[in-house]
Design a protein around this motif. Structure first.
Motif, PDB file in Angstrom:
ATOM      1  N   ILE A 215       0.830  -1.207   0.000  1.00  0.00           N
ATOM      2  CA  ILE A 215       0.000   0.000   0.000  1.00  0.00           C
ATOM      3  C   ILE A 215       0.870   1.265   0.000  1.00  0.00           C
ATOM      4  O   ILE A 215       0.502   2.285  -0.580  1.00  0.00           O
ATOM      5  CB  ILE A 215      -0.980  -0.013   1.198  1.00  0.00           C
ATOM      6  N   THR A 216       2.055   1.195   0.619  1.00  0.00           N
ATOM      7  CA  THR A 216       2.976   2.333   0.614  1.00  0.00           C
ATOM      8  C   THR A 216       3.457   2.627  -0.795  1.00  0.00           C
ATOM      9  O   THR A 216       3.591   3.794  -1.197  1.00  0.00           O
ATOM     10  CB  THR A 216       4.186   2.041   1.524  1.00  0.00           C
ATOM     11  N   GLU A 217       3.702   1.583  -1.573  1.00  0.00           N
ATOM     12  CA  GLU A 217       4.136   1.764  -2.965  1.00  0.00           C
ATOM     13  C   GLU A 217       3.045   2.417  -3.803  1.00  0.00           C
ATOM     14  O   GLU A 217       3.322   3.204  -4.706  1.00  0.00           O
ATOM     15  CB  GLU A 217       4.540   0.417  -3.574  1.00  0.00           C
ATOM     16  N   VAL A 218       1.791   2.092  -3.490  1.00  0.00           N
ATOM     17  CA  VAL A 218       0.672   2.707  -4.212  1.00  0.00           C
ATOM     18  C   VAL A 218       0.632   4.210  -3.953  1.00  0.00           C
ATOM     19  O   VAL A 218       0.421   5.013  -4.868  1.00  0.00           O
ATOM     20  CB  VAL A 218      -0.665   2.059  -3.812  1.00  0.00           C
ATOM     21  N   PHE A 219       0.844   4.615  -2.686  1.00  0.00           N
ATOM     22  CA  PHE A 219       0.862   6.036  -2.362  1.00  0.00           C
ATOM     23  C   PHE A 219       1.933   6.770  -3.147  1.00  0.00           C
ATOM     24  O   PHE A 219       1.705   7.869  -3.662  1.00  0.00           O
ATOM     25  CB  PHE A 219       1.108   6.228  -0.863  1.00  0.00           C
ATOM     26  N   LYS A 220       3.106   6.184  -3.250  1.00  0.00           N
ATOM     27  CA  LYS A 220       4.193   6.823  -3.988  1.00  0.00           C
ATOM     28  C   LYS A 220       3.791   7.047  -5.437  1.00  0.00           C
ATOM     29  O   LYS A 220       4.058   8.116  -6.015  1.00  0.00           O
ATOM     30  CB  LYS A 220       5.455   5.957  -3.923  1.00  0.00           C
ATOM     31  N   LYS A 221       3.145   6.058  -6.039  1.00  0.00           N
ATOM     32  CA  LYS A 221       2.691   6.181  -7.429  1.00  0.00           C
ATOM     33  C   LYS A 221       1.578   7.221  -7.558  1.00  0.00           C
ATOM     34  O   LYS A 221       1.505   7.950  -8.552  1.00  0.00           O
ATOM     35  CB  LYS A 221       2.189   4.829  -7.939  1.00  0.00           C
ATOM     36  N   MET A 222       0.698   7.284  -6.571  1.00  0.00           N
ATOM     37  CA  MET A 222      -0.387   8.262  -6.612  1.00  0.00           C
ATOM     38  C   MET A 222       0.163   9.683  -6.609  1.00  0.00           C
ATOM     39  O   MET A 222      -0.365  10.576  -7.288  1.00  0.00           O
ATOM     40  CB  MET A 222      -1.333   8.053  -5.426  1.00  0.00           C
ATOM     41  N   VAL A 223       1.239   9.896  -5.866  1.00  0.00           N
ATOM     42  CA  VAL A 223       1.892  11.208  -5.848  1.00  0.00           C
ATOM     43  C   VAL A 223       2.569  11.472  -7.189  1.00  0.00           C
ATOM     44  O   VAL A 223       2.430  12.550  -7.783  1.00  0.00           O
ATOM     45  CB  VAL A 223       2.917  11.288  -4.694  1.00  0.00           C
ATOM     46  N   THR A 224       3.298  10.472  -7.696  1.00  0.00           N
ATOM     47  CA  THR A 224       4.009  10.604  -8.971  1.00  0.00           C
ATOM     48  C   THR A 224       3.050  10.942 -10.110  1.00  0.00           C
ATOM     49  O   THR A 224       3.356  11.772 -10.972  1.00  0.00           O
ATOM     50  CB  THR A 224       4.769   9.306  -9.309  1.00  0.00           C
ATOM     51  N   HIS A 225       1.889  10.302 -10.115  1.00  0.00           N
ATOM     52  CA  HIS A 225       0.900  10.522 -11.171  1.00  0.00           C
ATOM     53  C   HIS A 225      -0.027  11.706 -10.871  1.00  0.00           C
ATOM     54  O   HIS A 225      -1.002  11.932 -11.592  1.00  0.00           O
ATOM     55  CB  HIS A 225       0.068   9.255 -11.385  1.00  0.00           C
TER      56      HIS A 225
ATOM     57  N   HIS B  12      -8.030   4.603 -11.928  1.00  0.00           N
ATOM     58  CA  HIS B  12      -6.700   5.133 -11.620  1.00  0.00           C
ATOM     59  C   HIS B  12      -5.959   4.195 -10.680  1.00  0.00           C
ATOM     60  O   HIS B  12      -4.781   3.892 -10.887  1.00  0.00           O
ATOM     61  CB  HIS B  12      -6.814   6.522 -10.983  1.00  0.00           C
ATOM     62  N   ILE B  13      -6.642   3.752  -9.632  1.00  0.00           N
ATOM     63  CA  ILE B  13      -6.003   2.899  -8.635  1.00  0.00           C
ATOM     64  C   ILE B  13      -5.685   1.534  -9.232  1.00  0.00           C
ATOM     65  O   ILE B  13      -4.636   0.940  -8.939  1.00  0.00           O
ATOM     66  CB  ILE B  13      -6.896   2.751  -7.384  1.00  0.00           C
ATOM     67  N   ASP B  14      -6.565   1.026 -10.079  1.00  0.00           N
ATOM     68  CA  ASP B  14      -6.314  -0.256 -10.723  1.00  0.00           C
ATOM     69  C   ASP B  14      -5.066  -0.175 -11.603  1.00  0.00           C
ATOM     70  O   ASP B  14      -4.231  -1.091 -11.593  1.00  0.00           O
ATOM     71  CB  ASP B  14      -7.526  -0.662 -11.562  1.00  0.00           C
ATOM     72  N   PHE B  15      -4.932   0.913 -12.342  1.00  0.00           N
ATOM     73  CA  PHE B  15      -3.757   1.117 -13.194  1.00  0.00           C
ATOM     74  C   PHE B  15      -2.486   1.168 -12.354  1.00  0.00           C
ATOM     75  O   PHE B  15      -1.469   0.522 -12.682  1.00  0.00           O
ATOM     76  CB  PHE B  15      -3.907   2.414 -13.996  1.00  0.00           C
ATOM     77  N   ILE B  16      -2.534   1.916 -11.253  1.00  0.00           N
ATOM     78  CA  ILE B  16      -1.366   2.050 -10.374  1.00  0.00           C
ATOM     79  C   ILE B  16      -1.032   0.724  -9.712  1.00  0.00           C
ATOM     80  O   ILE B  16       0.136   0.340  -9.610  1.00  0.00           O
ATOM     81  CB  ILE B  16      -1.609   3.149  -9.325  1.00  0.00           C
ATOM     82  N   ALA B  17      -2.057   0.008  -9.258  1.00  0.00           N
ATOM     83  CA  ALA B  17      -1.831  -1.291  -8.614  1.00  0.00           C
ATOM     84  C   ALA B  17      -1.112  -2.238  -9.571  1.00  0.00           C
ATOM     85  O   ALA B  17      -0.178  -2.954  -9.176  1.00  0.00           O
ATOM     86  CB  ALA B  17      -3.160  -1.895  -8.159  1.00  0.00           C
ATOM     87  N   LYS B  18      -1.536  -2.240 -10.813  1.00  0.00           N
ATOM     88  CA  LYS B  18      -0.908  -3.113 -11.818  1.00  0.00           C
ATOM     89  C   LYS B  18       0.557  -2.735 -12.016  1.00  0.00           C
ATOM     90  O   LYS B  18       1.435  -3.605 -12.085  1.00  0.00           O
ATOM     91  CB  LYS B  18      -1.670  -3.013 -13.137  1.00  0.00           C
TER      92      LYS B  18
END
Length: 242
Positions: free
Chosen positions: A20-30, A78-84
Motif C-alpha cells: 500500500i505504501t508503494e501505491v501512495f508513492k505512485k499516486m503522488v508521482t501521477h 486510476h487505482i487499478d492502473f497504479i496497482a498493476k
C-alpha cells in the motif's frame, strides 16, 4: 478425498514491505493526490514503524485510514492502473522462503490462496503474478460510476480472515487440518488456529506473544525469520522475547 490449500498473507509475508505504501508513492508521482498527503500523513506513519518507535498494527491501521481518505472521490480505474504498475515493478521483492513455499505447494497440486489486508486491486495482481488459485483482499467500494465512496470491507483482521477462510474451505472442499497458512501479524492468528500446518514469517512481537501463550498453536507452528540471505527456524519453546 478433500483438497489441500496453502493460505498466504501478502504484506510482510510474501512481499518484503507494505504494498500500500508503494501505491501512495505512485499516486503522488501521477499527481492523483497532493504530495502533502505523503509528507504529512503516509510518511509519518511509515517512518514511525520503520524506526521501530511504533507498532506495525498501528502503522497498518493508520495507512488504511489514510488510503481511504486519499481515494475518496477518485476513479477506481486510476487505482487499478497504479496497482498493476506497482506489481509489475515491485512484485519480485519477496522473501525467498515464501517464494519457495509457494512453488512447493503448487508443485504438490495444492490450492494456493492469498488472504490479505491490502486493497483488492493489489491482491488481485499479486495473486495473478504468482499464479494463485484464488484471493481475498480489502474491498474499497465504489459507486455505479466506479468512484470510491469511502466504504470498505476489511480483510486485515482475524475475524475477517477466518470468515474468508471458511468460505474458501466450502468453495474448494478443503480439509483445513491438512492445510497450511503463512502470516506475520496478529491478524493471521485465526488462519493459524484453523489450519494444521501454520507458519509465522518474521512475526511481530504481539504475534509471538500470542503464539507462545497458546499451547495447541505452539505445538504445531513453525517460526521462520529471514534476514539478508539467511533463513532461521526458531523453536517456540526456546523463545525469549527481549
Amino acid at each position: 478425498m478433500k483438497n489441500i490449500a496453502a493460505f498466504f498473507d501478502i504484506d510482510g509475508t510474501i512481499y518484503r514491505e507494505g504494498l500500500i505504501t508503494e501505491v501512495f508513492k505512485k499516486m503522488v508521482t501521477h499527481e492523483i493526490i497532493d504530495r502533502s498527503s505523503w509528507d504529512h500523513d503516509v510518511k509519518i506513519a511509515y517512518n514511525a514503524w520503520d524506526r521501530r518507535v511504533g507498532e506495525y498494527d498501528t502503522y497498518l491501521s493508520r495507512m488504511v485510514e489514510i488510503f481511504k481518505e486519499a481515494t475518496l472521490g477518485i476513479s477506481s480505474e486510476h487505482i487499478d492502473f497504479i496497482a498493476k504498475k506497482v506489481i509489475e515493478q515491485k512484485g519480485d521483492r519477496v522473501y525467498q522462503f515464501t517464494r519457495r513455499e509457494i512453488e512447493a505447494h503448487q508443485a504438490a497440486g495444492h490450492k494456493v490462496i492469498a488472504i490479505s489486508g491490502s486493497p483488492d486491486a493489489l491482491v488481485k495482481y499479486m495473486a495473478e503474478k504468482y499464479h494463485f488459485t484464488d484471493w481475498r483482499g480489502t474491498i474499497y467500494h465504489t459507486d455505479d460510476k466506479g468512484i470510491y465512496t469511502g466504504e470498505i470491507t476489511p480483510m486485515w483482521d482475524s475475524v475477517s480472515k477466518q470468515k474468508a477462510m471458511l468460505e474458501l474451505r466450502d468453495k474448494y472442499d478443503l480439509d483445513l487440518s491438512q492445510c497450511c497458512s503463512y502470516g506475520d501479524t496478529n491478524g493471521d492468528l485465526t488462519m493459524f488456529r484453523n489450519t494444521g500446518h501454520p507458519t509465522a514469517i518474521n512475526p511481530t512481537r504481539e504475534l509471538l506473544h500470542n503464539i507462545c501463550s497458546e499451547e495447541d498453536l505452539k505445538k504445531k507452528i513453525r517460526i521462520i525469520v529471514e534476514r539478508k540471505d539467511v533463513i532461521y527456524q526458531l523453536d517456540p519453546d526456546q523463545l525469549k522475547l527481549l
